[in-house]
Design a protein around this motif. Structure first.
Motif, PDB file in Angstrom:
ATOM      1  N   ILE A 232       0.873  -1.177   0.000  1.00 48.93           N
ATOM      2  CA  ILE A 232       0.000   0.000   0.000  1.00 48.93           C
ATOM      3  C   ILE A 232       0.908   1.225   0.000  1.00 48.93           C
ATOM      4  O   ILE A 232       1.868   1.277   0.784  1.00 48.93           O
ATOM      5  CB  ILE A 232      -0.911   0.044   1.247  1.00 48.93           C
ATOM      6  N   PRO A 233       0.648   2.219  -0.856  1.00 49.21           N
ATOM      7  CA  PRO A 233       1.486   3.421  -0.834  1.00 49.21           C
ATOM      8  C   PRO A 233       1.340   4.174   0.487  1.00 49.21           C
ATOM      9  O   PRO A 233       0.228   4.439   0.939  1.00 49.21           O
ATOM     10  CB  PRO A 233       0.973   4.251  -2.013  1.00 49.21           C
ATOM     11  N   VAL A 234       2.471   4.478   1.094  1.00 53.93           N
ATOM     12  CA  VAL A 234       2.483   5.178   2.379  1.00 53.93           C
ATOM     13  C   VAL A 234       3.186   6.519   2.195  1.00 53.93           C
ATOM     14  O   VAL A 234       4.308   6.583   1.682  1.00 53.93           O
ATOM     15  CB  VAL A 234       3.203   4.366   3.469  1.00 53.93           C
ATOM     16  N   PHE A 235       2.522   7.594   2.630  1.00 51.75           N
ATOM     17  CA  PHE A 235       3.045   8.945   2.484  1.00 51.75           C
ATOM     18  C   PHE A 235       3.286   9.529   3.866  1.00 51.75           C
ATOM     19  O   PHE A 235       2.447   9.417   4.757  1.00 51.75           O
ATOM     20  CB  PHE A 235       2.056   9.804   1.692  1.00 51.75           C
ATOM     21  N   TYR A 236       4.426  10.179   3.999  1.00 54.52           N
ATOM     22  CA  TYR A 236       4.850  10.696   5.308  1.00 54.52           C
ATOM     23  C   TYR A 236       4.810  12.211   5.328  1.00 54.52           C
ATOM     24  O   TYR A 236       5.289  12.877   4.402  1.00 54.52           O
ATOM     25  CB  TYR A 236       6.264  10.198   5.614  1.00 54.52           C
ATOM     26  N   THR A 237       4.250  12.785   6.393  1.00 51.00           N
ATOM     27  CA  THR A 237       4.262  14.235   6.588  1.00 51.00           C
ATOM     28  C   THR A 237       5.277  14.590   7.663  1.00 51.00           C
ATOM     29  O   THR A 237       5.139  14.199   8.828  1.00 51.00           O
ATOM     30  CB  THR A 237       2.881  14.770   7.003  1.00 51.00           C
ATOM     31  N   GLU A 238       6.301  15.342   7.253  1.00 52.98           N
ATOM     32  CA  GLU A 238       7.301  15.861   8.187  1.00 52.98           C
ATOM     33  C   GLU A 238       6.863  17.266   8.598  1.00 52.98           C
ATOM     34  O   GLU A 238       6.896  18.198   7.811  1.00 52.98           O
ATOM     35  CB  GLU A 238       8.677  15.887   7.515  1.00 52.98           C
ATOM     36  N   HIS A 239       6.434  17.402   9.843  1.00 52.97           N
ATOM     37  CA  HIS A 239       5.878  18.663  10.321  1.00 52.97           C
ATOM     38  C   HIS A 239       6.942  19.685  10.691  1.00 52.97           C
ATOM     39  O   HIS A 239       6.654  20.883  10.696  1.00 52.97           O
ATOM     40  CB  HIS A 239       4.985  18.414  11.545  1.00 52.97           C
ATOM     41  N   ASP A 240       8.138  19.231  11.012  1.00 54.81           N
ATOM     42  CA  ASP A 240       9.098  20.162  11.607  1.00 54.81           C
ATOM     43  C   ASP A 240      10.517  19.662  11.398  1.00 54.81           C
ATOM     44  O   ASP A 240      10.944  18.701  12.036  1.00 54.81           O
ATOM     45  CB  ASP A 240       8.792  20.301  13.095  1.00 54.81           C
ATOM     46  N   MET A 241      11.259  20.335  10.520  1.00 55.14           N
ATOM     47  CA  MET A 241      12.622  19.923  10.219  1.00 55.14           C
ATOM     48  C   MET A 241      13.649  20.500  11.188  1.00 55.14           C
ATOM     49  O   MET A 241      14.848  20.367  10.968  1.00 55.14           O
ATOM     50  CB  MET A 241      12.985  20.334   8.786  1.00 55.14           C
ATOM     51  N   SER A 242      13.202  21.132  12.250  1.00 55.70           N
ATOM     52  CA  SER A 242      14.153  21.672  13.227  1.00 55.70           C
ATOM     53  C   SER A 242      14.958  20.569  13.906  1.00 55.70           C
ATOM     54  O   SER A 242      15.980  20.835  14.535  1.00 55.70           O
ATOM     55  CB  SER A 242      13.414  22.486  14.299  1.00 55.70           C
ATOM     56  N   VAL A 243      14.522  19.327  13.763  1.00 55.69           N
ATOM     57  CA  VAL A 243      15.251  18.202  14.336  1.00 55.69           C
ATOM     58  C   VAL A 243      16.685  18.155  13.812  1.00 55.69           C
ATOM     59  O   VAL A 243      17.592  17.652  14.487  1.00 55.69           O
ATOM     60  CB  VAL A 243      14.526  16.867  14.037  1.00 55.69           C
ATOM     61  N   LEU A 244      16.945  18.699  12.630  1.00 57.60           N
ATOM     62  CA  LEU A 244      18.277  18.633  12.039  1.00 57.60           C
ATOM     63  C   LEU A 244      19.292  19.521  12.746  1.00 57.60           C
ATOM     64  O   LEU A 244      20.496  19.374  12.536  1.00 57.60           O
ATOM     65  CB  LEU A 244      18.215  19.019  10.554  1.00 57.60           C
ATOM     66  N   ASP A 245      18.819  20.445  13.560  1.00 62.68           N
ATOM     67  CA  ASP A 245      19.698  21.347  14.303  1.00 62.68           C
ATOM     68  C   ASP A 245      19.646  20.956  15.782  1.00 62.68           C
ATOM     69  O   ASP A 245      18.588  21.012  16.399  1.00 62.68           O
ATOM     70  CB  ASP A 245      19.225  22.791  14.101  1.00 62.68           C
ATOM     71  N   PHE A 246      20.787  20.579  16.335  1.00 63.37           N
ATOM     72  CA  PHE A 246      20.799  20.126  17.724  1.00 63.37           C
ATOM     73  C   PHE A 246      20.235  21.169  18.674  1.00 63.37           C
ATOM     74  O   PHE A 246      19.473  20.858  19.587  1.00 63.37           O
ATOM     75  CB  PHE A 246      22.231  19.768  18.143  1.00 63.37           C
TER      76      PHE A 246
ATOM     77  N   GLY B   7      10.242  24.621  13.109  1.00 62.07           N
ATOM     78  CA  GLY B   7      10.258  24.647  11.652  1.00 62.07           C
ATOM     79  C   GLY B   7       8.828  24.689  11.168  1.00 62.07           C
ATOM     80  O   GLY B   7       7.893  24.903  11.938  1.00 62.07           O
ATOM     81  N   GLY B   8       8.636  24.467   9.878  1.00 56.63           N
ATOM     82  CA  GLY B   8       7.286  24.458   9.337  1.00 56.63           C
ATOM     83  C   GLY B   8       6.667  25.850   9.361  1.00 56.63           C
ATOM     84  O   GLY B   8       7.349  26.871   9.403  1.00 56.63           O
ATOM     85  N   ILE B   9       5.341  25.877   9.338  1.00 54.60           N
ATOM     86  CA  ILE B   9       4.583  27.131   9.400  1.00 54.60           C
ATOM     87  C   ILE B   9       3.875  27.182  10.745  1.00 54.60           C
ATOM     88  O   ILE B   9       3.295  26.188  11.191  1.00 54.60           O
ATOM     89  CB  ILE B   9       3.544  27.208   8.258  1.00 54.60           C
ATOM     90  N   LYS B  10       3.904  28.316  11.394  1.00 56.87           N
ATOM     91  CA  LYS B  10       3.271  28.457  12.703  1.00 56.87           C
ATOM     92  C   LYS B  10       1.785  28.759  12.518  1.00 56.87           C
ATOM     93  O   LYS B  10       1.401  29.853  12.106  1.00 56.87           O
ATOM     94  CB  LYS B  10       3.937  29.573  13.506  1.00 56.87           C
ATOM     95  N   GLY B  11       0.942  27.776  12.836  1.00 57.92           N
ATOM     96  CA  GLY B  11      -0.498  27.933  12.677  1.00 57.92           C
ATOM     97  C   GLY B  11      -1.048  29.084  13.501  1.00 57.92           C
ATOM     98  O   GLY B  11      -1.989  29.763  13.083  1.00 57.92           O
ATOM     99  N   LYS B  12      -0.444  29.314  14.667  1.00 57.13           N
ATOM    100  CA  LYS B  12      -0.915  30.406  15.540  1.00 57.13           C
ATOM    101  C   LYS B  12      -0.765  31.762  14.857  1.00 57.13           C
ATOM    102  O   LYS B  12      -1.599  32.648  15.029  1.00 57.13           O
ATOM    103  CB  LYS B  12      -0.158  30.376  16.873  1.00 57.13           C
ATOM    104  N   VAL B  13       0.290  31.905  14.052  1.00 52.64           N
ATOM    105  CA  VAL B  13       0.504  33.154  13.320  1.00 52.64           C
ATOM    106  C   VAL B  13      -0.560  33.326  12.240  1.00 52.64           C
ATOM    107  O   VAL B  13      -1.126  34.406  12.066  1.00 52.64           O
ATOM    108  CB  VAL B  13       1.921  33.196  12.712  1.00 52.64           C
ATOM    109  N   LEU B  14      -0.875  32.248  11.540  1.00 50.75           N
ATOM    110  CA  LEU B  14      -1.913  32.307  10.503  1.00 50.75           C
ATOM    111  C   LEU B  14      -3.278  32.637  11.114  1.00 50.75           C
ATOM    112  O   LEU B  14      -4.072  33.376  10.512  1.00 50.75           O
ATOM    113  CB  LEU B  14      -1.987  30.987   9.747  1.00 50.75           C
TER     114      LEU B  14
END
Length: 388
Positions: free
Chosen positions: A122-136, A296-303
């Protein structure tokens, strides 16, 4: 009509934070033209009425009680992932796949990615919500550990994400910046941008009044970047504003208030906790402060503030991903003195307030409404399935 199974570590009803708001709205809008099913963890204190709320949009809902003490611990699984990896969820996933036979599986959040290994054909699609994980320094995972242990876990998590991405049919991210980061992390993938949006029917501007302008921040405070933001603001920026406007009030609104945040309260700093209707605070002539330093991502609270026509004073991180800077919608600076001055200017300048208010509303109406975003996601799924 597609059968879409969404797998989440958090039950998105009620919508207490940005990730849940996104899931709720995508489920809602996808359900108009698809059969949507939800498999998600619930916590011991989850109100069972939430499950009934989910059934308003989902064909069926499969809640699994999360029990950290029963997590699966293995050398190749990072600590933060193991907290959400249990045999109970594996067993439920197997049952759901057999019962539903979905056309598409959408799996959200890095901490749930281990389950992709239990889904076949079954095709599985992943949503990465926040790429800040890449910065310690920005990563909010494992903040309860000392820096040495956290660094070890961070390295392990980065290596894990790089390799787990190969198991997915495609990856969704929220911004151009996140797209570049994730494609550099794993050069085998091509990410698709599905931004976060806002409900422009629910969040509407009120009639501007001549009431006193106050400051508002909204967050879920167990999410480390939110607690960090408001503590940083109160300690470093708010006093500079008070020097110019002595009686300006700050409302700290939202759920899961931590002890550190609670300790910020005084006669002019009001901590509301979770409120029934956030719009009572996101209303003109208030000013939304977004001193976010991590994430990371877009801040929903700002929108949401923008949709209400409430001007935003923000750091660069808080408005990253909202790519319409030529239409002025916020006053942005990472300098504490400039940030404070921007707030004071908005308090004292009604024409600047109105300019930002009008521009903010126009931007979210055109680019960040959930109807268009869900349509883009639905078309993506349809296109992918047509090629199988």
């Amino acid at each position: 009509m597609k059968k879409i199974l969404i797998i989440s570590p958090y039950f998105p009803f009620p919508t207490r934070d940005g990730g849940k708001v996104r899931l709720y709205n995508l489920i809602k809008h996808l359900s108009y033209t698809n059969k949507v099913y939800l498999l998600a963890y619930i916590e011991p204190d989850t109100n069972k009425n939430c499950i009934e709320l989910a059934k308003e949009f989902c064909m069926d809902v499969f809640p699994v009680l999360r029990e950290e003490d029963k997590r699966i611990i293995a050398e190749d699984i990072p600590r933060s992932v193991s907290f959400f990896y249990t045999q109970k969820m594996i067993d439920e996933l197997k049952k759901v796949l057999e019962k539903v036979k979905p056309d598409v599986v959408q799996l959200d959040f890095l901490i749930m990615t281990q389950y992709v290994k239990h889904i076949k054909n079954i095709p599985v699609f992943y949503t990465e919500h926040d790429m800040s994980v890449l910065d310690f320094n920005q990563s909010f995972h494992d903040r309860d550990l000392n820096d040495t242990d956290r660094f070890f876990e961070w390295k392990k998590l980065i290596s894990y994400e790089k390799h787990i991405l190969d198991f997915f049919s495609s990856v969704f991210v929220l911004t151009d910046r996140d797209k570049s980061l994730i494609e550099n992390l794993n050069t085998n993938i091509k990410a698709t941008i599905i931004p976060t949006g806002v409900d422009t029917e629910f969040y509407k501007p009120n009639v501007y009044s001549n009431e006193k302008k106050n400051l508002v921040f909204v967050g879920h405070y167990r999410h480390f970047p939110n607690a960090d933001a408001i503590i940083y603001f109160v300690q470093n920026i708010y006093p500079k504003i008070v020097e110019k406007i002595s009686n300006i009030k700050l409302y700290i609104v939202g759920s899961a208030v931590t002890k550190q945040v609670e300790d910020l309260q005084n006669e002019n700093i009001i901590i509301t906790g979770e409120v029934e209707d956030i719009r009572e605070y996101l209303r003109q002539p208030n000013i939304f402060v977004a001193p976010v330093r991590l994430g990371g991502g877009i801040k929903g609270k700002v929108l949401e503030a923008m949709a209400m026509g409430v001007p935003v004073v923000a750091t660069k991180e808080a408005v990253s991903g909202i790519d319409y800077a030529n239409n002025k919608f916020a006053l942005v600076s990472d300098d504490v003195d400039v940030f404070a001055k921007n707030v004071v200017d908005l308090v004292n300048n009604d024409s600047l307030y109105k300019e930002l208010s009008d521009n903010s509303r126009k931007i979210v109406e055109h680019y960040y409404n959930w109807t268009n975003i869900a349509k883009k996601l639905n078309n993506f799924y349809s296109d992918k399935l047509s090629k199988i």
